[in-house]
Design a protein around this motif. Sequence first.
Motif, PDB file in Angstrom:
ATOM      1  N   LEU A   3     -12.298  -6.674   5.982  1.00  0.00           N
ATOM      2  CA  LEU A   3     -11.381  -7.393   5.090  1.00  0.00           C
ATOM      3  C   LEU A   3     -11.341  -6.762   3.707  1.00  0.00           C
ATOM      4  CD1 LEU A   3      -9.514  -9.766   4.433  1.00  0.00           C
ATOM      5  CD2 LEU A   3     -11.551 -11.181   4.057  1.00  0.00           C
ATOM      6  N   LYS A   4     -12.454  -6.243   3.249  1.00  0.00           N
ATOM      7  CA  LYS A   4     -12.501  -5.616   1.924  1.00  0.00           C
ATOM      8  C   LYS A   4     -11.535  -4.437   1.832  1.00  0.00           C
ATOM      9  CE  LYS A   4     -17.258  -6.843   0.620  1.00  0.00           C
ATOM     10  NZ  LYS A   4     -17.495  -7.843   1.667  1.00  0.00           N
ATOM     11  N   LEU A   5     -11.231  -3.809   2.987  1.00  0.00           N
ATOM     12  CA  LEU A   5     -10.358  -2.629   3.002  1.00  0.00           C
ATOM     13  C   LEU A   5      -8.897  -2.971   3.285  1.00  0.00           C
ATOM     14  CD1 LEU A   5     -12.687  -0.226   5.048  1.00  0.00           C
ATOM     15  CD2 LEU A   5     -12.438  -0.403   2.554  1.00  0.00           C
ATOM     16  N   CYS A   6      -8.657  -4.196   3.752  1.00  0.00           N
ATOM     17  CA  CYS A   6      -7.264  -4.547   4.076  1.00  0.00           C
ATOM     18  C   CYS A   6      -6.798  -5.811   3.366  1.00  0.00           C
ATOM     19  CB  CYS A   6      -7.085  -4.702   5.589  1.00  0.00           C
ATOM     20  SG  CYS A   6      -8.018  -6.063   6.338  1.00  0.00           S
ATOM     21  N   LYS A   7      -7.542  -6.237   2.366  1.00  0.00           N
ATOM     22  CA  LYS A   7      -7.143  -7.413   1.589  1.00  0.00           C
ATOM     23  C   LYS A   7      -5.871  -7.105   0.818  1.00  0.00           C
ATOM     24  CE  LYS A   7      -8.923 -10.601  -1.947  1.00  0.00           C
ATOM     25  NZ  LYS A   7      -8.654 -11.835  -1.194  1.00  0.00           N
ATOM     26  N   ASN A   8      -5.014  -8.071   0.661  1.00  0.00           N
ATOM     27  CA  ASN A   8      -3.762  -7.895  -0.079  1.00  0.00           C
ATOM     28  C   ASN A   8      -4.069  -7.441  -1.501  1.00  0.00           C
ATOM     29  OD1 ASN A   8      -1.268  -8.059  -1.301  1.00  0.00           O
ATOM     30  ND2 ASN A   8      -0.769 -10.068  -0.454  1.00  0.00           N
ATOM     31  N   PRO A   9      -3.675  -6.219  -1.872  1.00  0.00           N
ATOM     32  CA  PRO A   9      -4.012  -5.720  -3.212  1.00  0.00           C
ATOM     33  C   PRO A   9      -3.405  -6.552  -4.338  1.00  0.00           C
ATOM     34  CG  PRO A   9      -2.492  -4.235  -2.090  1.00  0.00           C
ATOM     35  CD  PRO A   9      -2.946  -5.220  -1.079  1.00  0.00           C
ATOM     36  N   GLU A  10      -2.347  -7.307  -4.024  1.00  0.00           N
ATOM     37  CA  GLU A  10      -1.740  -8.166  -5.052  1.00  0.00           C
ATOM     38  C   GLU A  10      -2.645  -9.337  -5.422  1.00  0.00           C
ATOM     39  OE1 GLU A  10       2.111  -9.326  -3.724  1.00  0.00           O
ATOM     40  OE2 GLU A  10       3.032  -7.405  -4.246  1.00  0.00           O
ATOM     41  N   LYS A  11      -3.651  -9.600  -4.583  1.00  0.00           N
ATOM     42  CA  LYS A  11      -4.595 -10.687  -4.855  1.00  0.00           C
ATOM     43  C   LYS A  11      -5.909 -10.172  -5.437  1.00  0.00           C
ATOM     44  CE  LYS A  11      -1.727 -13.393  -2.589  1.00  0.00           C
ATOM     45  NZ  LYS A  11      -0.794 -14.298  -3.299  1.00  0.00           N
ATOM     46  N   VAL A  12      -6.046  -8.849  -5.545  1.00  0.00           N
ATOM     47  CA  VAL A  12      -7.278  -8.261  -6.068  1.00  0.00           C
ATOM     48  C   VAL A  12      -7.130  -8.080  -7.573  1.00  0.00           C
ATOM     49  CG1 VAL A  12      -8.860  -6.302  -5.984  1.00  0.00           C
ATOM     50  CG2 VAL A  12      -7.712  -7.075  -3.894  1.00  0.00           C
TER      51      VAL A  12
ATOM     52  N   LEU B 277       0.821  -1.209   0.000  1.00  0.00           N
ATOM     53  CA  LEU B 277       0.000   0.000   0.000  1.00  0.00           C
ATOM     54  C   LEU B 277       0.857   1.261   0.000  1.00  0.00           C
ATOM     55  CD1 LEU B 277      -2.773  -1.019   2.583  1.00  0.00           C
ATOM     56  CD2 LEU B 277      -3.017  -0.859   0.096  1.00  0.00           C
ATOM     57  N   GLU B 278       1.914   1.254   0.794  1.00  0.00           N
ATOM     58  CA  GLU B 278       2.793   2.424   0.883  1.00  0.00           C
ATOM     59  C   GLU B 278       3.551   2.643  -0.423  1.00  0.00           C
ATOM     60  OE1 GLU B 278       3.175   4.700   3.316  1.00  0.00           O
ATOM     61  OE2 GLU B 278       1.496   3.752   4.353  1.00  0.00           O
ATOM     62  N   ALA B 279       3.909   1.545  -1.098  1.00  0.00           N
ATOM     63  CA  ALA B 279       4.617   1.682  -2.375  1.00  0.00           C
ATOM     64  C   ALA B 279       3.715   2.316  -3.427  1.00  0.00           C
ATOM     65  CB  ALA B 279       5.108   0.313  -2.847  1.00  0.00           C
ATOM     66  N   ASP B 280       2.431   2.008  -3.352  1.00  0.00           N
ATOM     67  CA  ASP B 280       1.481   2.566  -4.312  1.00  0.00           C
ATOM     68  C   ASP B 280       1.106   3.998  -3.976  1.00  0.00           C
ATOM     69  OD1 ASP B 280      -0.337   2.382  -6.547  1.00  0.00           O
ATOM     70  OD2 ASP B 280      -1.961   2.281  -5.075  1.00  0.00           O
ATOM     71  N   GLU B 281       0.905   4.250  -2.684  1.00  0.00           N
ATOM     72  CA  GLU B 281       0.519   5.593  -2.243  1.00  0.00           C
ATOM     73  C   GLU B 281       1.021   5.814  -0.815  1.00  0.00           C
ATOM     74  OE1 GLU B 281      -3.519   8.275  -1.514  1.00  0.00           O
ATOM     75  OE2 GLU B 281      -3.636   6.372  -2.587  1.00  0.00           O
ATOM     76  N   PRO B 282       2.118   6.520  -0.631  1.00  0.00           N
ATOM     77  CA  PRO B 282       2.691   6.738   0.704  1.00  0.00           C
ATOM     78  C   PRO B 282       1.667   7.310   1.690  1.00  0.00           C
ATOM     79  CG  PRO B 282       4.204   7.504  -0.991  1.00  0.00           C
ATOM     80  CD  PRO B 282       2.924   7.153  -1.693  1.00  0.00           C
ATOM     81  N   GLY B 283       1.642   6.712   2.872  1.00  0.00           N
ATOM     82  CA  GLY B 283       0.730   7.171   3.916  1.00  0.00           C
ATOM     83  C   GLY B 283      -0.650   6.534   3.866  1.00  0.00           C
ATOM     84  N   SER B 284      -0.925   5.738   2.843  1.00  0.00           N
ATOM     85  CA  SER B 284      -2.274   5.186   2.674  1.00  0.00           C
ATOM     86  C   SER B 284      -2.600   4.081   3.660  1.00  0.00           C
ATOM     87  CB  SER B 284      -2.447   4.659   1.246  1.00  0.00           C
ATOM     88  OG  SER B 284      -1.509   3.624   0.977  1.00  0.00           O
TER      89      SER B 284
END
Length: 357
Positions: free
Chosen positions: A291-300, A54-61
């Motif tokens: 979970l919808k907000l903290c799911k691993n984005p690499e799996k979405v 998440l931080e790599a995509d948008e710092p602080g997110s």
Amino acid sequence: MAELPETHNSPLPGKVPLYEAGTQFKSWRYSPERLRHVRQTLNAAAVAAIRKTLEADEPGSSISVSFLQPDDELLLVKLYVTKIPQLCGHFRFPEEVEATAISYLKRFYLKNTVMDWHPKNVMLTALFLATKTTNNPISLDSYTSNIPKTSQSDVLDLEFLVAQSLNFEFAVWHAHRALWGLWLDLQSLPDVTESLRSLEVYEAALKHVRTSRFTDAELIYTPSQIALAALSLVSPFLCQKWLDSKMPPEPTAAESCLQVLERTNSAIGNMIMQHGQPPDVESAREVDRRLKLCKNPEKVVGSKAYLARQAEEERRAEEKRSKKAHDIRQASEGEDPFGSQLVGPQESQSLDDDDDD
């Protein structure tokens, strides 16, 4: 961790019981402390990896993200554990399939987290896999067409991952079979009449065994320990009669064994009675919403992180293919594709004679 003590009917010294020789005993038994540590470690690693993405995509997110705790994950997994008996009832699968699928689902989440893989499709895949490993197969089309909003890919896409997470160790020893063994033993005892061992007692004990599947009992205790505790909850008298028939003849050893078993029975009984209920649905739904907000984005599918990972995996695969092709070309350069020329013994002798002249 208490073990069912050895008795005068135990195997000869040096001979390992079948259960202890199996993968369930070697790979899938834990102390309560170890089980807690495994889940906490998996959760912490998942949170760290997702936070980094998440931080790599948008710092602080990641600051405002409410990540799941180990107990939250366990609650959601337990919700889908309770759905397996419902599906087995719908398909009329035998109890062996139900118990095996539940074991697979629990074991999967000792190697993975729900923030990477949602329990719904994992549950469906675990159940489908259990039909095959217990020799009760059903066609994929018949299976998925009878489950609303389920496609064949929902099952097939995860089948190898589930099998891999199980270390391809598919055999499971179940407490309901151990209970049946205890019941057969009771039938052979001369002072236990049919009126004392009514079928209602067995059915009630079996109900406790089924309830134990909603707990961690099978990850901590042996099937025979769970079966004995279930029987003890229904009929302490029959439990004691069975124990008396198995105790070693030496009084001191027998007393020691009984003390261990009493503690084990009490621990399992408390686990069944206190934690064997289905989870609160609303609490589980709240975890699912988080979970919808903290799911691993690499799996979405479709997310930036997912596409980036796919591109990276394709790049590595292309590099591997290129290297393999290069190695093949390098190995074949300057060589006759049919191999070196063969020289027969007579021709070799003729050449030697010419050299002598």
